[in-house]
Design an enzyme around this catalytic site. Structure first.
Site, mmCIF file in Angstrom:
data_model
loop_
_atom_site.group_PDB
_atom_site.id
_atom_site.type_symbol
_atom_site.label_atom_id
_atom_site.label_comp_id
_atom_site.label_asym_id
_atom_site.label_seq_id
_atom_site.Cartn_x
_atom_site.Cartn_y
_atom_site.Cartn_z
ATOM 1 N N ALA A 1 0.798 -1.219 0.000
ATOM 2 C CA ALA A 1 0.000 0.000 0.000
ATOM 3 C C ALA A 1 0.833 1.272 0.000
ATOM 4 O O ALA A 1 0.329 2.335 -0.367
ATOM 5 C CB ALA A 1 -0.941 -0.001 1.213
ATOM 6 N N THR B 1 3.532 -7.838 -19.130
ATOM 7 C CA THR B 1 2.779 -7.467 -20.325
ATOM 8 C C THR B 1 3.443 -8.000 -21.579
ATOM 9 O O THR B 1 2.787 -8.565 -22.459
ATOM 10 C CB THR B 1 2.645 -5.936 -20.418
ATOM 11 O OG1 THR B 1 2.009 -5.449 -19.242
ATOM 12 C CG2 THR B 1 1.836 -5.529 -21.634
ATOM 13 N N HIS C 1 10.123 0.486 -19.203
ATOM 14 C CA HIS C 1 9.550 0.788 -17.889
ATOM 15 C C HIS C 1 10.516 1.609 -17.054
ATOM 16 O O HIS C 1 11.699 1.730 -17.379
ATOM 17 C CB HIS C 1 9.204 -0.508 -17.142
ATOM 18 C CG HIS C 1 7.969 -1.178 -17.634
ATOM 19 N ND1 HIS C 1 7.957 -1.973 -18.770
ATOM 20 C CD2 HIS C 1 6.691 -1.186 -17.170
ATOM 21 C CE1 HIS C 1 6.731 -2.439 -18.965
ATOM 22 N NE2 HIS C 1 5.954 -1.974 -18.011
ATOM 23 N N ALA D 1 -3.535 -9.910 -13.497
ATOM 24 C CA ALA D 1 -3.401 -9.195 -14.770
ATOM 25 C C ALA D 1 -2.000 -8.609 -14.866
ATOM 26 O O ALA D 1 -1.564 -7.892 -13.960
ATOM 27 C CB ALA D 1 -4.440 -8.086 -14.893
ATOM 28 N N LYS E 1 11.433 -1.000 -11.729
ATOM 29 C CA LYS E 1 10.688 -2.240 -11.996
ATOM 30 C C LYS E 1 11.621 -3.426 -11.820
ATOM 31 O O LYS E 1 12.717 -3.465 -12.389
ATOM 32 C CB LYS E 1 10.102 -2.219 -13.410
ATOM 33 C CG LYS E 1 9.241 -3.448 -13.709
ATOM 34 C CD LYS E 1 8.474 -3.289 -15.007
ATOM 35 C CE LYS E 1 7.673 -4.535 -15.356
ATOM 36 N NZ LYS E 1 6.671 -4.858 -14.314
#
Length: 224
Positions: free
Chosen positions: A13, A142, A131, A101, A135
């Protein structure tokens, strides 16, 4: 008349995606943010699962699988945006649904779909994914899914993937297809993390209704 609001907790979070997801959930009328888990916040996942209907996970590849198992065992549905891990072991998880996803941007899903369609008509293709430099995984989820979809559609091999990691980038991908005397480029750019939020919110609202679990890919929610 009052309506029942889905209770959502976010793992990871305090990360950039986690903060964006938390704000998106708080901006809706039918969802309520009931917990934010993150080591930086001093809050463990088990501390917030008891009040949840859905867990949204944007953490790291080395913890996402265990987080999902813990949530499912507690009867909490899971939406995972973390990439770089194999969701296969979640096929044995029972008690709640899991949705994964590699990209929640609707434009990116369309890019993958168009690339898969085009792959059956062009001789060769290569994928370039770009990216931000924080990352952790390469190639991106993807790009890996795009390559799989293209190979499935064309009946051929998966196209090569080239990864770029630079400051200033968010999430970008182009698929270049070539044939005699011509090329076709299909590109998608996410210039802000809010581009992922419509897809994340759609998954939160739909994960409980999935007829199988886990389900991988936002296209299953958009085109079903």
């Amino acid at each position: 008349m009052s309506t029942v609001r889905l209770r959502v907790v976010v793992a990871g979070a305090d990360g950039r995606m986690g903060r964006t997801v938390s704000a998106a959930v708080q901006g809706t009328d039918d969802l309520v943010l009931t917990g934010r888990a993150d080591p930086k916040l001093g809050t463990a996942l088990e501390d917030v699962l008891g009040d949840a209907d859905v867990l949204v996970d944007f953490t790291r590849p080395d913890v996402a699988l265990d987080n999902a198992r813990q949530a499912v065992a507690a009867g909490v549905h899971v939406v995972i945006g973390t990439t770089g891990f194999d969701p296969g072991p979640l096929e044995a998880a029972r008690g709640a649904n899991v949705f994964v996803a590699p990209n929640f941007a609707i434009g990116a899903v369309l890019m993958m779909r168009f690339a898969a369609q085009a792959s059956g008509f062009m001789a060769k293709a290569e994928i370039i994914e770009l990216h931000h430099d924080r990352k952790l995984d390469a190639p991106s989820g993807t790009a890996a899914r795009t390559a799989k979809l293209m190979a499935d559609a064309s009946g051929g091999e998966r196209p090569p993937i080239h990864s770029v990691r630079l400051p200033g980038l968010v999430a970008h991908q182009e698929v270049i297809l070539g044939d005699v005397g011509q090329t076709l480029t299909i590109r998608h750019d996410s210039t802000d993390r809010t581009s992922f939020m419509p897809g994340v919110l759609l998954a939160i609202r739909r994960v409980a209704t999935l007829e199988r679990s886990p389900v991988v890919g936002l296209e299953h929610l958009l085109f079903s």
